[in-house]
Scaffold this active site. Structure first.
Site, PDB file in Angstrom:
ATOM      1  N   HIS A  91       0.879  -1.193   0.000  1.00 19.28           N
ATOM      2  CA  HIS A  91       0.000   0.000   0.000  1.00 19.28           C
ATOM      3  C   HIS A  91       0.905   1.227   0.000  1.00 19.28           C
ATOM      4  O   HIS A  91       1.505   1.563   1.012  1.00 19.28           O
ATOM      5  CB  HIS A  91      -0.898   0.010   1.246  1.00 19.28           C
ATOM      6  CG  HIS A  91      -1.833   1.173   1.295  1.00 19.28           C
ATOM      7  ND1 HIS A  91      -3.178   1.047   1.543  1.00 19.28           N
ATOM      8  CD2 HIS A  91      -1.635   2.502   1.126  1.00 19.28           C
ATOM      9  CE1 HIS A  91      -3.754   2.228   1.521  1.00 19.28           C
ATOM     10  NE2 HIS A  91      -2.836   3.143   1.276  1.00 19.28           N
ATOM     11  N   HIS A  99       1.570   5.372  -1.668  1.00 19.62           N
ATOM     12  CA  HIS A  99       1.204   6.565  -2.450  1.00 19.62           C
ATOM     13  C   HIS A  99       2.469   7.146  -3.079  1.00 19.62           C
ATOM     14  O   HIS A  99       3.371   7.561  -2.361  1.00 19.62           O
ATOM     15  CB  HIS A  99       0.552   7.620  -1.555  1.00 19.62           C
ATOM     16  CG  HIS A  99      -0.734   7.152  -0.946  1.00 19.62           C
ATOM     17  ND1 HIS A  99      -1.954   7.344  -1.553  1.00 19.62           N
ATOM     18  CD2 HIS A  99      -0.979   6.461   0.190  1.00 19.62           C
ATOM     19  CE1 HIS A  99      -2.906   6.801  -0.797  1.00 19.62           C
ATOM     20  NE2 HIS A  99      -2.342   6.254   0.261  1.00 19.62           N
ATOM     21  N   LYS A 133      -9.325  -0.311  -5.667  1.00 22.93           N
ATOM     22  CA  LYS A 133      -9.311   0.353  -4.377  1.00 22.93           C
ATOM     23  C   LYS A 133     -10.677   0.961  -4.098  1.00 22.93           C
ATOM     24  O   LYS A 133     -11.209   1.718  -4.909  1.00 22.93           O
ATOM     25  CB  LYS A 133      -8.245   1.456  -4.381  1.00 22.93           C
ATOM     26  CG  LYS A 133      -8.224   2.302  -3.130  1.00 22.93           C
ATOM     27  CD  LYS A 133      -7.648   1.551  -1.950  1.00 22.93           C
ATOM     28  CE  LYS A 133      -7.852   2.323  -0.659  1.00 22.93           C
ATOM     29  NZ  LYS A 133      -6.661   2.419   0.151  1.00 22.93           N
ATOM     30  N   HIS A 162     -10.381   0.965   1.987  1.00 20.02           N
ATOM     31  CA  HIS A 162     -10.172   1.964   3.037  1.00 20.02           C
ATOM     32  C   HIS A 162     -11.380   1.843   3.966  1.00 20.02           C
ATOM     33  O   HIS A 162     -12.471   2.293   3.646  1.00 20.02           O
ATOM     34  CB  HIS A 162     -10.075   3.383   2.467  1.00 20.02           C
ATOM     35  CG  HIS A 162      -9.775   4.411   3.515  1.00 20.02           C
ATOM     36  ND1 HIS A 162      -8.578   5.079   3.601  1.00 20.02           N
ATOM     37  CD2 HIS A 162     -10.519   4.841   4.580  1.00 20.02           C
ATOM     38  CE1 HIS A 162      -8.596   5.879   4.666  1.00 20.02           C
ATOM     39  NE2 HIS A 162      -9.773   5.759   5.266  1.00 20.02           N
ATOM     40  N   HIS A 168      -4.429  -0.800   5.926  1.00 22.98           N
ATOM     41  CA  HIS A 168      -3.989  -0.020   7.100  1.00 22.98           C
ATOM     42  C   HIS A 168      -4.940  -0.146   8.297  1.00 22.98           C
ATOM     43  O   HIS A 168      -5.525   0.834   8.743  1.00 22.98           O
ATOM     44  CB  HIS A 168      -3.752   1.458   6.747  1.00 22.98           C
ATOM     45  CG  HIS A 168      -4.800   2.114   5.890  1.00 22.98           C
ATOM     46  ND1 HIS A 168      -6.140   2.069   6.153  1.00 22.98           N
ATOM     47  CD2 HIS A 168      -4.682   2.843   4.755  1.00 22.98           C
ATOM     48  CE1 HIS A 168      -6.786   2.747   5.228  1.00 22.98           C
ATOM     49  NE2 HIS A 168      -5.931   3.213   4.367  1.00 22.98           N
ATOM     50  N   ASP A 218       1.448   2.597   3.535  1.00 22.96           N
ATOM     51  CA  ASP A 218       0.618   3.798   3.360  1.00 22.96           C
ATOM     52  C   ASP A 218       1.495   5.055   3.410  1.00 22.96           C
ATOM     53  O   ASP A 218       1.030   6.111   3.836  1.00 22.96           O
ATOM     54  CB  ASP A 218      -0.508   3.872   4.399  1.00 22.96           C
ATOM     55  CG  ASP A 218      -1.610   4.848   3.992  1.00 22.96           C
ATOM     56  OD1 ASP A 218      -1.649   5.260   2.818  1.00 22.96           O
ATOM     57  OD2 ASP A 218      -2.431   5.202   4.862  1.00 22.96           O
TER      58      ASP A 218
HETATM   59  O1  DOR Z   1      -3.209   9.300   5.787  1.00 21.85           O
HETATM   60  C1  DOR Z   1      -3.602   9.029   4.667  1.00 21.85           C
HETATM   61  N1  DOR Z   1      -3.075   9.624   3.568  1.00 21.85           N
HETATM   62  N2  DOR Z   1      -4.587   8.148   4.523  1.00 21.85           N
HETATM   63  C2  DOR Z   1      -5.156   7.903   3.339  1.00 21.85           C
HETATM   64  O2  DOR Z   1      -6.048   7.111   3.288  1.00 21.85           O
HETATM   65  C3  DOR Z   1      -4.742   8.653   2.139  1.00 21.85           C
HETATM   66  C4  DOR Z   1      -3.386   9.147   2.259  1.00 21.85           C
HETATM   67  C5  DOR Z   1      -3.038  10.187   1.212  1.00 21.85           C
HETATM   68  O3  DOR Z   1      -3.301   9.961   0.041  1.00 21.85           O
HETATM   69  O4  DOR Z   1      -2.450  11.212   1.577  1.00 21.85           O
HETATM   70 ZN    ZN Z   2      -3.320   5.113   1.671  1.00 18.88          ZN
END
Ligand code: DOR
Ligand code: ZN
Length: 346
Positions: A14, A16, A100, A137, A175, A248
């Site tokens: 997971h 970003h 997702k 999520h 998460h 995450d």
């Molecule tokens: O803390 C987070 N940041 N939780 C999420 O679900 C998304 C993520 C983000 O994209 O910044």
């Molecule tokens: Zn995330």
């Protein structure tokens, strides 16, 4: 004295990576240690179609520095307008490894998420048929539900009904932050796994709020009480193959976190593996780190374990991790566990 631990090269289930200059800045932080990662689709606009995912994958590969190897495992952002035929084609071509599900409004860039779960039923049926996992999520968004209860309520009101209505649907609870999440996974031995982040193994809600608000510890789902952190630690270090690493890691520019309405996300790509070695050693479970970071995720996704290895070393001196990563638009703060860590990646 130096101690070392060699494990198969880990994966991040997971992650970003964002796009543009941010992608360029953060991708090497993950690719240095991890072989593959499940790439979150919450760009603006989101990665919705197979064509979007193919184009995003090309941008990620173009941003990968010479000499680094990394395999981005692409996901699609499930919307009420998602086309089941496109999902099937994107999965069968091997491009897309999961969808997702963001409940609309749950977190960063989730406005296109799902409001009416009946509208995505045809997509969920196809996913169950072809074995494509749904990454969830797991938080309700109702304003009358306390933010600290949103995961537990989601399990009862949304997740369990979806799973009952769609036999065979493979689900990753992303998460997880509560003992409720841990217990739900343990009570269901088929088609269910969960990712756990590095930061939720380290901080509880006091770390965010006691002694002044700490925006770099704010993420979603928000860290809960200590008893929940301990339940996550026990699950991650147990060796139970249903729990695996999903960092995450979610970069935001510092000025957008240190803000009157600060963004949610902890950036842990840079130091996750040393932090995990510290956590697992502290719990007398260093031998379980390999399962959590390198084996359980591939097993759930039906992929081979990476052939390469990663070696972690522990030394007498504390490791000096960078405090920030620079981007052309400003710095991104690296997650600080708040205590010295003596592990580093060799
Ligand atoms: O803390 C987070 N940041 N939780 C999420 O679900 C998304 C993520 C983000 O994209 O910044
Ligand atoms: Zn995330």
């Amino acid at each position: 004295m130096t101690q070392s631990l060699t494990i198969p090269r880990p994966d991040d289930w997971h992650l970003h990576l964002r796009d543009g200059a941010m992608l360029q800045a953060v991708l090497p932080e993950t690719a240095r240690d991890f072989g593959r990662a499940i790439i979150m689709p919450n760009l603006v606009p989101p990665v919705v179609t197979g064509a979007d995912a193919a184009a995003y994958r090309d941008r990620i590969m173009a941003a990968l520095p010479e000499g680094m190897t990394f395999d981005p495992l692409m996901t699609l952002y499930l919307t009420e307008a998602t086309d089941p035929a496109d999902v099937r084609a994107a999965a069968e071509s091997g491009l897309v490894k999961a969808l997702k599900l963001y409940p609309a409004g749950a977190t960063t860039n989730s406005a296109s998420g799902v409001r009416d779960f009946d509208k995505v039923r045809p997509v969920l049926e196809i996913m169950a048929e072809i074995g494509l996992p749904l990454c969830v999520h797991g938080e309700v968004t109702d304003s009358d539900i306390d933010i600290f209860d949103r995961e537990a309520v989601f399990i009862d009101r949304v997740l369990d009904p979806i799973r009952r209505a769609t036999p065979g649907l493979r689900v990753v609870m992303e998460h997880i932050t509560t003992s409720n999440g841990v217990d739900y996974v343990k009570a269901n031995d088929r088609d269910l796994g969960a990712t756990i982040t590095t930061h939720h193994l380290i901080i509880n809600r006091n770390h965010i709020l006691v002694g002044g608000i700490k925006p770099h510890y704010y993420c979603l789902p928000v860290a809960k009480r200590e008893e929940h952190r301990l339940a996550l630690r026990a699950a991650a270090t147990s060796g139970d193959a249903r729990f695996f690493l999903g960092t995450d890691s979610a970069p935001h520019l510092d000025h957008l976190k240190e803000h009157a309405c600060g963004c949610a996300g902890c950036f842990t790509a840079t130091n996750t593996m040393p932090l995990l070695a510290h956590v697992f050693e502290e719990d007398g479970a260093l031998d379980k780190l390999e399962g959590f970071a390198s084996r359980n995720g591939p097993a759930f996704y039906g992929l081979p374990v990476n052939a390469e290895t990663l070696t972690l070393v522990k030394s007498d001196t504390a490791t000096a991790f960078p405090a920030k990563i620079d981007t052309p638009d400003g710095p991104v703060t690296v997650f600080d566990p708040g205590y010295p860590v003596h592990w580093s990646v060799q």
